[in-house]
Design an enzyme around this catalytic site. Sequence first.
Site, PDB file in Angstrom:
ATOM      1  N   TYR A 159       7.737  38.484  15.095  1.00 35.82           N
ATOM      2  CA  TYR A 159       8.212  37.216  14.981  1.00 35.82           C
ATOM      3  C   TYR A 159       8.683  36.593  16.004  1.00 35.82           C
ATOM      4  O   TYR A 159       8.147  34.849  15.905  1.00 35.82           O
ATOM      5  CB  TYR A 159       9.278  38.040  15.210  1.00 35.82           C
ATOM      6  CG  TYR A 159      10.625  37.066  14.955  1.00 35.82           C
ATOM      7  CD1 TYR A 159      11.429  36.674  13.548  1.00 35.82           C
ATOM      8  CD2 TYR A 159      12.122  36.252  15.879  1.00 35.82           C
ATOM      9  CE1 TYR A 159      12.530  36.242  13.415  1.00 35.82           C
ATOM     10  CE2 TYR A 159      13.025  35.445  16.013  1.00 35.82           C
ATOM     11  CZ  TYR A 159      13.036  35.567  14.485  1.00 35.82           C
ATOM     12  OH  TYR A 159      13.968  35.114  13.782  1.00 35.82           O
ATOM     13  N   LYS A 163       7.815  32.718  14.353  1.00 39.45           N
ATOM     14  CA  LYS A 163       8.544  31.288  14.949  1.00 39.45           C
ATOM     15  C   LYS A 163       7.461  30.260  16.203  1.00 39.45           C
ATOM     16  O   LYS A 163       7.616  28.618  15.907  1.00 39.45           O
ATOM     17  CB  LYS A 163       9.396  32.299  15.535  1.00 39.45           C
ATOM     18  CG  LYS A 163      11.025  32.073  14.930  1.00 39.45           C
ATOM     19  CD  LYS A 163      11.037  31.812  13.209  1.00 39.45           C
ATOM     20  CE  LYS A 163      11.829  33.128  12.290  1.00 39.45           C
ATOM     21  NZ  LYS A 163      12.893  31.661  11.675  1.00 39.45           N
TER      22      LYS A 163
END
Length: 270
Positions: A159, A163
């Site tokens: 994750y 990002k």
Amino acid sequence: MTPVSPGPDATEGRGRVAVVIGGANGIGAATARLMAARGWRVALADCDAAAGGALAAALAAPFFALDVTDRAAVAALPARVEAALGPAAALVVSAGAFQRNLRVEEEDPAELDRILAVNVKGTWCANRAFGPGMARRRAGSIVNLASTAASLATPLSIYGPSKSAIVGMTRSFAGEWGRAGVRVNAVSPGITLVERVRARLRSEPGRYGADPAQTTALGRLVAPEEVAEAIAFLCSDRASAITGIDLTVDCGWGVSAGWAMYGGVRPPPA
């Protein structure tokens, strides 16, 4: 739910079209409500047809069922929005896939494909779909949702990097379309009290530590409406000289990280 403030100018959007991808829930939904309150004509797109349709009905806005990993469907969205409302002046890409807090060796490798498909491919495809049209019209604003996990070390080994990629592509697109009058920015929320996070706090009390609010300088977590304020600002003409930035909205989580070895953020004076 925090009441939506019309803000500095309830006609700020001037009837221009704002597309919120991932607008059915959480930060996307808060952004759609706020921008509608500020005079934007909002179009919602999401894979959650039930929640998206309900919010769209409440806002008298069109809703488009959309899987952001479907490149052809994303590419077709600008024309669908234009047929319903007119050309998009603002795009908010809030669709995102999350990761469980597991050791790397415990994570299913399939999660890599899922998270990168939504966060990286989906964001890239959405920017590619809307950016060139804005550039031809010599105006537009795009805001991509990143995360504080993009710049701070976390256990989220898929994750966080996904990002980071969003922040990187945001800066690339800002340079790509800047001379054409298109601004592209990112917003990086910290732990935000959307319903999904509230549910995790109830069911997984150890996910963020004993009291995650105590890890921030302000001693609380972020409300989705506060992230929406940052997004709406960057979409507005008030941010006319701002492009290529990553705006952090985290109640000072990043600020407080370095204080842990000194006993933590100090309480207010008596």
